[in-house]
Design a protein around this motif. Structure first.
Motif, mmCIF file in Angstrom:
data_model
loop_
_atom_site.group_PDB
_atom_site.id
_atom_site.type_symbol
_atom_site.label_atom_id
_atom_site.label_comp_id
_atom_site.label_asym_id
_atom_site.label_seq_id
_atom_site.Cartn_x
_atom_site.Cartn_y
_atom_site.Cartn_z
ATOM 1 N N GLY A 1 8.373 -42.162 -1.046
ATOM 2 C CA GLY A 1 8.866 -43.544 -1.108
ATOM 3 C C GLY A 1 9.817 -43.858 0.028
ATOM 4 O O GLY A 1 9.830 -44.975 0.543
ATOM 5 N N ILE B 1 8.112 -37.893 -5.244
ATOM 6 C CA ILE B 1 7.965 -39.360 -5.290
ATOM 7 C C ILE B 1 9.009 -40.020 -4.384
ATOM 8 O O ILE B 1 8.702 -40.960 -3.640
ATOM 9 C CB ILE B 1 8.117 -39.875 -6.740
ATOM 10 N N ALA B 2 10.235 -39.510 -4.440
ATOM 11 C CA ALA B 2 11.320 -40.122 -3.656
ATOM 12 C C ALA B 2 11.095 -39.927 -2.157
ATOM 13 O O ALA B 2 11.329 -40.848 -1.367
ATOM 14 C CB ALA B 2 12.664 -39.530 -4.073
ATOM 15 N N ALA C 1 19.867 -31.378 -8.124
ATOM 16 C CA ALA C 1 18.802 -30.583 -8.748
ATOM 17 C C ALA C 1 17.715 -31.522 -9.280
ATOM 18 O O ALA C 1 17.461 -31.578 -10.479
ATOM 19 C CB ALA C 1 19.383 -29.728 -9.857
ATOM 20 N N LEU C 2 17.103 -32.262 -8.375
ATOM 21 C CA LEU C 2 16.036 -33.164 -8.793
ATOM 22 C C LEU C 2 14.808 -32.346 -9.158
ATOM 23 O O LEU C 2 14.577 -31.267 -8.591
ATOM 24 C CB LEU C 2 15.678 -34.123 -7.656
ATOM 25 N N SER C 3 14.004 -32.863 -10.057
ATOM 26 C CA SER C 3 12.752 -32.162 -10.350
ATOM 27 C C SER C 3 11.835 -32.277 -9.134
ATOM 28 O O SER C 3 11.968 -33.212 -8.327
ATOM 29 C CB SER C 3 12.075 -32.776 -11.574
ATOM 30 N N ALA C 4 10.926 -31.341 -9.034
ATOM 31 C CA ALA C 4 10.002 -31.369 -7.894
ATOM 32 C C ALA C 4 9.204 -32.668 -7.891
ATOM 33 O O ALA C 4 8.928 -33.245 -6.834
ATOM 34 C CB ALA C 4 9.067 -30.163 -7.968
ATOM 35 N N GLU C 5 8.862 -33.152 -9.077
ATOM 36 C CA GLU C 5 8.074 -34.380 -9.157
ATOM 37 C C GLU C 5 8.875 -35.582 -8.644
ATOM 38 O O GLU C 5 8.379 -36.386 -7.852
ATOM 39 C CB GLU C 5 7.648 -34.631 -10.609
ATOM 40 N N VAL C 6 10.116 -35.660 -9.067
ATOM 41 C CA VAL C 6 10.972 -36.782 -8.620
ATOM 42 C C VAL C 6 11.192 -36.687 -7.113
ATOM 43 O O VAL C 6 11.130 -37.688 -6.399
ATOM 44 C CB VAL C 6 12.305 -36.781 -9.384
#
Lengths: 347, 235
Positions: free
Chosen positions: B115, B111-112, B103-108
Motif C-alpha cells: 500500500g 499489505i502495508a 511487531a506487525l503480523s506478516a500479513e499486515v
C-alpha cells in the motif's frame, strides 16, 4: 416553600422533557471537566466507544492512537484489522473485569496466559483479541509479539493520557474454568473452539463490576495520578444472552447495572465523570430514533445526535469551541506527527 | 536520443545541471515544478499526451512544448522523485521506518508495504503510463528521489534503523515497478552513506533544513548516473 420549589428547569420532567420537542432537550450532561482540545484523550470499551474517539478527532480534539495504522495500510481495511478503532489494538473491552485484566497486564508483572487458538487451517488466533487479525496470525510467536506491542501501547495510553474514556458494555462474560482469566467473547464464536470443561459463563453483578472498575482505575492512577475518567454505557443491546432471561429483559438488566456502576463511580470519585450517551439513545423520550431497523445498531444519525450533545454541553459550560475539522484523518496524522516523532517539516 | 524527465521538486537541479553541461547525443526535456506535489491533476490521454484540468498545469504543459506531443515521441520517459520512496520531505518514510520496530503480523506488513508503494504519486503515474499503453511503445525508467540524510530532524524518531528492513522495502519498490514493465534505477551508490541514506555533502548548504533536495554536485552525480543507464541500455 419546599425543596422542590426552586430547582432549575432541568429538574422538572414537564419543563425539561415533557413539553419540548425531543430535539430541543438540552443539558443532559453537566460535564465535570473542561476537556480541552490540547489534552490527550484515549478511548476503550465496547463497540460504541469507537464512535466517541472518531467524533472527538473529527471535532479537533486530541484523540490519540498509540498503536496507529501502519504507514501504507489501506484506510478501508484499517478498522477491519482493529487499527485506530480504539487507542490501542485491544479489540472490544466489554466488561470492567476485562479492563482490569488488560490494566494488570500493562502495569503489573501479570502476564497474559499462554493460550492460543489454532484453526484447522494452521492460523493462530489471540483468545483475548480473537477478531483482531481476521485471517489469524502466522504463528504463535507472531501472535504473542503482536499482543506484547498492544499491551505496551495500552500502557502508554494510561501513562500519557489526560482523559481515559471507557464505555461499559456487558455484564455477561466468559472465563476459563480454573485459571481465572476472562475472554472477551465466548470461545468458539469469533474464533477458537468451545469446551464446556474449560469455559464457563458468568453474569456479573453490581459489586463485582464496581470492584473491577475501581481496581482498574486505581491501578491506572498509580501510573498516572492526573488521569481522569469519562465513563459511558453502551446503548447497544445484547446480541444474545446466556442468562435464561428474554434478551430484552437481559439487556435492560445488564445496562441498568452498568449504568448504576457508572453513576456510583462518578459519585465516589471526583476524577470520574459520566456522559449519558446511553440515555440519549435509549430513552423512550427519543422514540428509538437513534437505532437502525434491527433495533440494535446505533445509526450514524444516532451517533451524531449523541456527540452533538456532548460538544454542545461542553460548549455551554466551558465555552469549548468544537467544530468539525476538514479532514480528520489528516488531523490524526498531524497530531501523531507533532506529538510523537517529527518536527520542523512544513511540506 | 530524446528523453523526457517527469518529476517534482527534485528535478530542477537536474535541469539546471543539464543546461550548463548538456549530455552529448541526449536531448532532454524536463517537465517539473518545484514545490508542486507531483502534479496531482496530471493525466495522460489515450493519445499518450499529458493533459490536466488544472489551468496552471495546462500552462506548464504548453511552456514545456508538450501540448499535443505524445510521450511516445520520446525514446525514453524517466519518472523521477514523485515521492516513490521519501514522501513529505522524508516524513512519511520516517514513519514507515518506524513501523519496522513494531511487531506487525506478516500479513499486515505485506499489505502495508504494498500500500505504501501503491500510494505514492510516482507509482500512480507509472500506472497511468501503463494504462494508456505508453510502456508498450516507449522505454520507461523509474527513479526515486534520494533518501533523506540521517541528520534530518525527523530521523531522530527512528534511531538504529535496521538496514535489512530498508533494503527489503527497496527491493519491494523495485519489484513492483518492474512488474509494471518499467526499469528501476536506484540512487547512485556514491550518494549513499554506509547506512544507505544520502550523504550530507549532497544537500544544499544554503538551506540547512533541507535534507531532501540535492545540491548541484549531487544533481550532477544523478545526471551522470542517468546518462550511464541510458547509454548502457536496459538492464
Amino acid at each position: 416553600m419546599h425543596p422542590y420549589s426552586n430547582l432549575p428547569a432541568k429538574a422538572y420532567w414537564k419543563r425539561a422533557v415533557g413539553a419540548p420537542d425531543p430535539s430541543e432537550i438540552h443539558g443532559l450532561w453537566d460535564p465535570r471537566f473542561d476537556i480541552g482540545q490540547r489534552e490527550r484523550i484515549t478511548t476503550f470499551g465496547s463497540c460504541f466507544a469507537q464512535h466517541i474517539g472518531r467524533a472527538l478527532l473529527a471535532h479537533g480534539f486530541r484523540w490519540k492512537s498509540y498503536e496507529p495504522t501502519p504507514m501504507g495500510f489501506p484506510e478501508d481495511l484499517a478498522h477491519t484489522y482493529g487499527y485506530d478503532v480504539f487507542s490501542a489494538r485491544t479489540g472490544n473491552i466489554y466488561t470492567t473485569s476485562l479492563l482490569n485484566q488488560w490494566t494488570r497486564w500493562a502495569l503489573t508483572d501479570d502476564a497474559p496466559p499462554d493460550e492460543v487458538w489454532e484453526s484447522d487451517k494452521g492460523r493462530f488466533y489471540d483468545p483475548f483479541r480473537p477478531a483482531i487479525e481476521p485471517n489469524g496470525f502466522a504463528s504463535k510467536d507472531e501472535m504473542v509479539a503482536n499482543r506484547r506491542d498492544t499491551i505496551k501501547a495500552f500502557r502508554r495510553c494510561i501513562e500519557n493520557s489526560d482523559y481515559f474514556v471507557f464505555t461499559l458494555g456487558l455484564t455477561e462474560s466468559w472465563w476459563h474454568t480454573t485459571k481465572a482469566y476472562e475472554y472477551p467473547v465466548c470461545p468458539g464464536t469469533a474464533a477458537g473452539e468451545f469446551d464446556g470443561s474449560k469455559h464457563v459463563f458468568r453474569n456479573q453483578r453490581f459489586p463485582e463490576i464496581f470492584d473491577m472498575l475501581e481496581k482498574a482505575i486505581s491501578l491506572m492512577r498509580t501510573a498516572n495520578e492526573n488521569l481522569k475518567f469519562l465513563l459511558t454505557v453502551s446503548p447497544v443491546p445484547l446480541t444474545a444472552t446466556m442468562s435464561d432471561n428474554h434478551v430484552l429483559v437481559a439487556t435492560m438488566e445488564s445496562k441498568s447495572i452498568l449504568r448504576a456502576v457508572a453513576g456510583a463511580m462518578r459519585g465516589q470519585y471526583d476524577f470520574v465523570d459520566y456522559f449519558p450517551s446511553y440515555e440519549i439513545v435509549s430513552s423512550p423520550v427519543f422514540g428509538g430514533a437513534a437505532f437502525e431497523d434491527n433495533k440494535r445498531s446505533v445509526s450514524r444519525d444516532g451517533v451524531d445526535a449523541v456527540m452533538t450533545r456532548f460538544f454542545a454541553d461542553l460548549t455551554a459550560k466551558y465555552g469549548t469551541i468544537a467544530v468539525p475539522v476538514a479532514d480528520a484523518e489528516d488531523l490524526a496524522m498531524e497530531i501523531f506527527c507533532e506529538e510523537e516523532y517529527l518536527d520542523g517539516d512544513n511540506t | 536520443m530524446r528523453v523526457i524527465i517527469i518529476g517534482n521538486s527534485h528535478v530542477p537541479v537536474l535541469s539546471n545541471r543539464y543546461k550548463k553541461h548538456p549530455l552529448p547525443n541526449i536531448d532532454m526535456t524536463f517537465f517539473t515544478k518545484a514545490g508542486m506535489y507531483f502534479f496531482p491533476s496530471l493525466e495522460i490521454d489515450k493519445r499518450g499526451v499529458l493533459v490536466s484540468d488544472d489551468a496552471e498545469v495546462v500552462e506548464r504543459i504548453a511552456d514545456a512544448g508538450l501540448k499535443d506531443v505524445p510521450l511516445s515521441d520520446f525514446d525514453v520517459v524517466i519518472v523521477y522523485g514523485g515521492s516513490l520512496r521519501s514522501r513529505g520531505m522524508g516524513r512519511k518514510w520516517a514513519f514507515k521506518l518506524r513501523d519496522s520496530k513494531r511487531a506487525l503480523s506478516a500479513e499486515v506488513r505485506e499489505i502495508a508495504d504494498r500500500g505504501y508503494v501503491e500510494g505514492t504519486a510516482h507509482f500512480q503515474f507509472l500506472k497511468k503510463l501503463k494504462s494508456v499503453g505508453i510502456l508498450e511503445k516507449t522505454r520507461c525508467i523509474s527513479m526515486p528521489s534520494p533518501f533523506p540524510n540521517e541528520a534530518a530532524p525527523f530521523m531522530e524518531s527512528v534511531p538504529n534503523i535496521d538496514k535489512s528492513y530498508i533494503q527489503g522495502l527497496e527491493n519491494r519498490i523495485q519489484r513492483m515497478v518492474e512488474e509494471l514493465g518499467v526499469e528501476y534505477l536506484d540512487t547512485p551508490e556514491i550518494l549513499k552513506t554506509e547506512s544507505g541514506f544520502t550523504t550530507r555533502r549532497a544537500f544544499k548548504k544554503e538551506r540547512v533544513d533541507d535534507f531532501a533536495h540535492l545540491n548541484s554536485a549531487g544533481g550532477q552525480l544523478v545526471l551522470d548516473h542517468i546518462e550511464a543507464r541510458l547509454l548502457s541500455g536496459a538492464e
